[in-house]
Design an enzyme around this catalytic site. Sequence first.
Site, short mmCIF file in Angstrom:
data_model
loop_
_atom_site.label_atom_id
_atom_site.label_comp_id
_atom_site.label_asym_id
_atom_site.label_seq_id
_atom_site.Cartn_x
_atom_site.Cartn_y
_atom_site.Cartn_z
N THR A 6 2.16 0.24 9.15
CA THR A 6 2.22 -1.17 8.74
C THR A 6 3.56 -1.41 8.05
OG1 THR A 6 0.96 -2.94 7.66
CG2 THR A 6 1.07 -0.87 6.48
N ASN A 7 3.66 -2.53 7.32
CA ASN A 7 4.91 -2.81 6.59
C ASN A 7 4.57 -3.38 5.22
OD1 ASN A 7 4.74 -5.82 6.82
ND2 ASN A 7 4.81 -5.30 8.98
N ARG A 8 5.57 -3.76 4.47
CA ARG A 8 5.36 -4.09 3.06
C ARG A 8 4.98 -5.55 2.80
NH1 ARG A 8 10.30 -2.42 -0.20
NH2 ARG A 8 8.94 -3.04 -1.89
N ALA A 61 4.51 -10.75 9.25
CA ALA A 61 5.42 -9.63 9.51
C ALA A 61 4.73 -8.74 10.53
CB ALA A 61 5.69 -8.88 8.22
#
Length: 412
Positions: free
Chosen positions: A210-212, A277
Amino acid sequence: MISILKNKRIVLGVSGSIACYKALDLASKLTQAGALVDVAMTGAAQKFITPLAFRSITGRPVYSHMWDEREHVQHVNLGEEADLMVVAPATANTIAKLAYGLADDIVSLTAISLRAPLLVAPAMDGGMYAHPTTQANVATLISREVEIIGPAEGRMASGLVGKGRMVEPAQILARARSVLGQQKGTLSGRHVVVTAGPTREPIDPVRFITNRSTGKQGLALAQAALDAGAKVTLIAGPIAAPMPPDAEVIHVTSTQEMHDATVKACQNSDILLMVAAVADFRPATISNQKIKKTAAEEWGMAISLERTLDILEAIKQRRADSGSPKVVVGFAAETQNPFEYGRGKLIRKGLDLIAINDVTATGAGFGVDTNRVLLINRSEAVTDLPLMSKTAVAEQIVSMAAGILAVKENQM
Ligand code: CTP
């Protein structure tokens, strides 16, 4: 600052219930959002809480009875000048008075001279809400376009569990904003789709990529669109923060799920705000079982990746056929050359507007409440917004998207 409430005249009618303490919180939230809150209280409400408590919070006079000279004339002005009246908590007695048009206290008297929308948040114990009399009165109010919000299920003051708790002030605040938006907002009657947060791509049943992203900017955009009066479909990846209560929320996890939900929601929509995102890569194979350390060592510890679907590309193709959504806004998080990369995405993805943020800039990007955004439209006009709250950024973007929509429709 929540602009839709700024300088709006809100009459808060308070009737006698233990939920009066929540009305103080509501008065505080409305005041902090910039509204001018005139509180009117029944005698019973004053048994629970004093007018002074409300006056201290709103900084304005509180109307506590009908029979002094000022109040008796004032109720007409209150009702005529209000942008919205909220009765919270609304007891069974007050609901009955509103349904029958009785006017023997300052709350019911104000309500009957009201020329603005009326929002009623019932609060009552025992079986009073379910009683056929109350239900009939509520039905009467609904038939007159009064909006009933709640009550919620849960434990009541008597210890009984059932339907009768006043809904939380945050929910009433959100509803007040939407009602005002629908009356006065630039996107009244429009359908806006917002995607927010990260997506997750599974590696095995317990791990993912995943991402932040925390989804904060997306939630702020959804709220700004609601404030502007739109019906909002919010397609949310895994986000910890609370969802705007008035949005229709579709929870998704993977990019594929977000793609499917977005494509579906965008049919017959006016604006897409694609702020999620989205993961760009996913594991080429997903293990059905948890990958054991020993097995991973045998494979050489590498996860091979493949590209995910590009959701905006998919929308671009569909839009060419259907014309929907009419306006598409993309977002780009960049760590270098924000203008060049942003402009490239605007053109490649067929966007009307792109909001680019340099996630390495101080106060911008993931997790924080502020953002620093550069906007580019189709004519390559650049708006360089200073560092501001994500709420303020959202208001600017929604207002620009509404402007582009208006121009497009005038050209048609
Ligand atoms: N986006 C999308 N589908 C993807 C990836 C991104 O629809 N699979 C959208 C994002 O929601 C955003 C815009 O495309 O509105 C730009 O996203 P970004 O990640 O900045 O760009 P990418 O297309 O992934 O390009 P790059 O990896 O080169 O930065």
